[in-house]
Scaffold this motif. Structure first.
Motif, short mmCIF file in Angstrom:
data_model
loop_
_atom_site.label_atom_id
_atom_site.label_comp_id
_atom_site.label_asym_id
_atom_site.label_seq_id
_atom_site.Cartn_x
_atom_site.Cartn_y
_atom_site.Cartn_z
N SER A 121 0.83 -1.21 0.00
CA SER A 121 0.00 0.00 0.00
C SER A 121 0.86 1.26 0.00
CB SER A 121 -0.90 0.01 1.23
OG SER A 121 -1.63 1.23 1.29
N ASP A 122 0.46 2.24 -0.80
CA ASP A 122 1.13 3.55 -0.84
C ASP A 122 0.38 4.58 -0.01
OD1 ASP A 122 3.23 2.80 -2.55
OD2 ASP A 122 1.92 3.02 -4.30
N LEU A 123 -0.70 4.16 0.64
CA LEU A 123 -1.55 5.10 1.36
C LEU A 123 -1.28 5.05 2.87
CD1 LEU A 123 -4.89 4.51 -0.55
CD2 LEU A 123 -3.42 6.54 -0.65
N PRO A 124 -1.74 6.05 3.61
CA PRO A 124 -1.62 5.99 5.07
C PRO A 124 -2.34 4.76 5.62
CG PRO A 124 -2.19 8.21 4.37
CD PRO A 124 -2.31 7.34 3.16
N LEU A 125 -1.84 4.26 6.72
CA LEU A 125 -2.42 3.10 7.40
C LEU A 125 -3.43 3.57 8.44
CD1 LEU A 125 -2.50 0.15 8.38
CD2 LEU A 125 -0.31 0.52 9.49
N MET A 126 -4.64 3.03 8.37
CA MET A 126 -5.70 3.37 9.31
C MET A 126 -5.73 2.32 10.41
SD MET A 126 -8.60 4.34 6.44
CE MET A 126 -7.89 3.44 5.06
N ALA A 127 -5.23 2.67 11.59
CA ALA A 127 -5.13 1.73 12.71
C ALA A 127 -6.07 2.15 13.84
CB ALA A 127 -3.69 1.67 13.20
N TYR A 128 -6.19 1.26 14.85
CA TYR A 128 -7.03 1.57 16.03
C TYR A 128 -8.44 2.01 15.63
CZ TYR A 128 -2.60 1.68 18.68
OH TYR A 128 -1.37 1.36 19.25
N GLN A 129 -9.08 1.29 14.71
CA GLN A 129 -10.42 1.63 14.20
C GLN A 129 -10.45 2.96 13.47
OE1 GLN A 129 -11.84 -0.99 14.59
NE2 GLN A 129 -11.86 -1.75 16.65
N GLY A 130 -9.28 3.50 13.12
CA GLY A 130 -9.23 4.80 12.45
C GLY A 130 -8.89 5.94 13.38
N ALA A 131 -8.64 5.65 14.66
CA ALA A 131 -8.24 6.70 15.60
C ALA A 131 -6.84 7.22 15.30
CB ALA A 131 -8.30 6.18 17.03
N PHE A 132 -6.06 6.43 14.54
CA PHE A 132 -4.65 6.74 14.29
C PHE A 132 -4.37 6.46 12.81
CE2 PHE A 132 -0.08 5.87 14.46
CZ PHE A 132 0.40 6.75 15.44
N ILE A 133 -4.14 7.51 12.04
CA ILE A 133 -3.89 7.37 10.59
C ILE A 133 -2.51 7.95 10.28
CG2 ILE A 133 -4.71 7.89 8.26
CD1 ILE A 133 -7.52 8.26 9.42
N LYS A 134 -1.60 7.11 9.86
CA LYS A 134 -0.21 7.53 9.67
C LYS A 134 0.37 6.91 8.40
CE LYS A 134 4.25 7.56 12.14
NZ LYS A 134 4.92 7.17 13.41
N ASP A 135 1.19 7.67 7.70
CA ASP A 135 1.86 7.20 6.48
C ASP A 135 3.20 6.57 6.86
OD1 ASP A 135 3.31 6.89 4.09
OD2 ASP A 135 2.19 8.51 3.15
N TYR A 195 -1.49 11.79 10.04
CA TYR A 195 -2.60 12.56 9.50
C TYR A 195 -3.68 12.81 10.54
CZ TYR A 195 -0.89 12.18 4.72
OH TYR A 195 -0.14 12.28 3.58
N ARG A 196 -3.88 11.83 11.40
CA ARG A 196 -4.99 11.97 12.34
C ARG A 196 -4.71 11.12 13.59
NH1 ARG A 196 -11.33 11.29 10.59
NH2 ARG A 196 -11.08 13.44 9.96
N HIS A 197 -4.89 11.72 14.76
CA HIS A 197 -4.90 10.97 16.01
C HIS A 197 -6.02 11.52 16.87
CE1 HIS A 197 -3.03 9.73 20.08
NE2 HIS A 197 -3.81 8.78 19.61
N MET A 198 -7.01 10.68 17.12
CA MET A 198 -8.15 11.07 17.94
C MET A 198 -8.18 10.20 19.19
SD MET A 198 -11.09 11.79 15.08
CE MET A 198 -10.96 10.19 14.33
N PRO A 199 -7.52 10.66 20.27
CA PRO A 199 -7.48 9.84 21.48
C PRO A 199 -8.82 9.77 22.20
CG PRO A 199 -6.36 11.94 21.84
CD PRO A 199 -6.76 11.91 20.40
N LEU A 200 -8.96 8.75 23.00
CA LEU A 200 -10.13 8.59 23.86
C LEU A 200 -10.12 9.72 24.89
CD1 LEU A 200 -12.32 6.38 24.39
CD2 LEU A 200 -10.67 5.27 25.90
N PRO A 201 -11.23 10.46 25.04
CA PRO A 201 -11.26 11.53 26.05
C PRO A 201 -10.84 10.98 27.43
CG PRO A 201 -13.18 11.66 24.64
CD PRO A 201 -12.49 10.39 24.28
N ARG A 202 -9.94 11.70 28.10
CA ARG A 202 -9.32 11.22 29.35
C ARG A 202 -10.36 10.85 30.40
NH1 ARG A 202 -4.60 11.73 32.15
NH2 ARG A 202 -3.70 12.56 30.25
N GLN A 203 -11.34 11.72 30.62
CA GLN A 203 -12.33 11.45 31.67
C GLN A 203 -13.12 10.18 31.37
OE1 GLN A 203 -12.55 12.74 34.66
NE2 GLN A 203 -14.19 11.28 35.09
N LEU A 204 -13.44 9.97 30.10
CA LEU A 204 -14.18 8.77 29.72
C LEU A 204 -13.32 7.52 29.89
CD1 LEU A 204 -16.24 9.94 26.62
CD2 LEU A 204 -16.91 9.85 29.01
#
Length: 277
Positions: free
Chosen positions: A61-75, A82-91
């Motif tokens: 693949s030449d595209l970014p890898l979508m890991a952790y259900q898409g929470a972490f997208i990195k080439d 490209y994207r990191h969406m962490p779980l809200p700390r309080q939750l």
């Protein structure tokens, strides 16, 4: 041959890889033929980035890898995140508090993913088996809630609960789904023994949409996705062609446009032959 598919997105476990934890030759051959036709191939997985990397490389693949259900997208080539969406700390802390009594009774084990490393209270048999299949080294850190509380800079990418008691995990999913609306948390099962929680926008549908539309300028009808479990539903519904594997639970099959043979019967190759080759 189906219309103008420009992007093929594949899940790993139960889709690309079965019991062997490898991709079979017929599947790799079909993927290579798809790429020769100018169709881009990407991976979207619940796995850790470091655990998914070898599959990303094997399919070329030449595209970014979508890991952790898409929470972490990195080439992997440029190392651009490209994207990191962490779980809200309080939750994350609320989930740990809810699950801790069950972990204390050895009904389940809790995995926290921080900086693409697996953090656990202690290394039990379930964690050993998981780590071996994933090819990662778990870090035993004791009290997970204290780890988060004592380190304000820590960001949790995903929380996973692992248990052989699949009915218990079903109850946990039901109870937490009633407690937390979908705009607060994304809750799913990726395999029967896993319950997973991520940022509310961290699901494979959102990830595939981001890569397809923001990075490649495509529309949903130019995308084909293949997956086998509940965490694949969002990307199956998003894509112009969504294919469920033959071993998928019935609700996942019902959310797909076509059902392929199972992973051990090289279902991905069958789907690619039907729609793209």
């Amino acid at each position: 041959m189906t219309a103008d598919i420009r992007l093929l997105v594949l899940d790993i476990d139960g889709t690309l890889a079965g019991e062997s934890n490898q991709i079979n030759a017929p599947v790799l051959e079909a993927i290579a033929q798809v790429q020769q036709r100018g169709i881009a191939v990407a991976i979207a997985t619940g796995r850790m980035y470091q655990s998914a990397l070898r599959f990303h490389q094997v399919v070329g693949s030449d595209l970014p890898l979508m890991a952790y259900q898409g929470a972490f997208i990195k080439d992997p080539k440029t190392q651009q995140l490209y994207r990191h969406m962490p779980l809200p700390r309080q939750l994350a802390l609320e989930l740990l508090a809810y699950l801790a009594p069950m972990e204390a009774r050895n009904d389940l084990s809790i995995h926290l993913y921080i900086d693409d490393q697996l953090h656990v209270r202690g290394i039990v048999d379930d964690t050993k088996a998981y780590a071996e299949r994933s090819g990662v080294e778990p870090l035993a850190v004791g009290d997970l809630a204290a780890l988060l509380t004592d380190n304000a800079a820590i960001e949790t990418t995903k929380l996973l609960t692992l248990s052989e008691n699949v009915d218990l995990l079903g109850d946990i999913l039901l109870q937490l789904s009633q407690r937390y609306p979908t705009e607060d948390l994304y809750l799913t099962r990726s395999v029967e023994q896993f319950f997973e929680a991520t940022h509310p926008k961290a699901n494979k549908g959102e990830a595939v949409k981001y890569v397809a539309e923001e990075l490649l300028g495509l529309t949903p009808d130019q995308v084909m996705t293949i997956g086998d479990n509940f965490n694949d539903l969002e990307m199956l519904r998003y894509a112009g062609i969504g294919v469920a594997m033959g071993d998928a639970p019935d609700p996942v099959k019902q959310g797909a446009d076509w059902v392929a043979p199972g992973v051990e019967a090289d279902g991905v190759a069958a789907a690619l032959q039907r729609f793209l080759l």
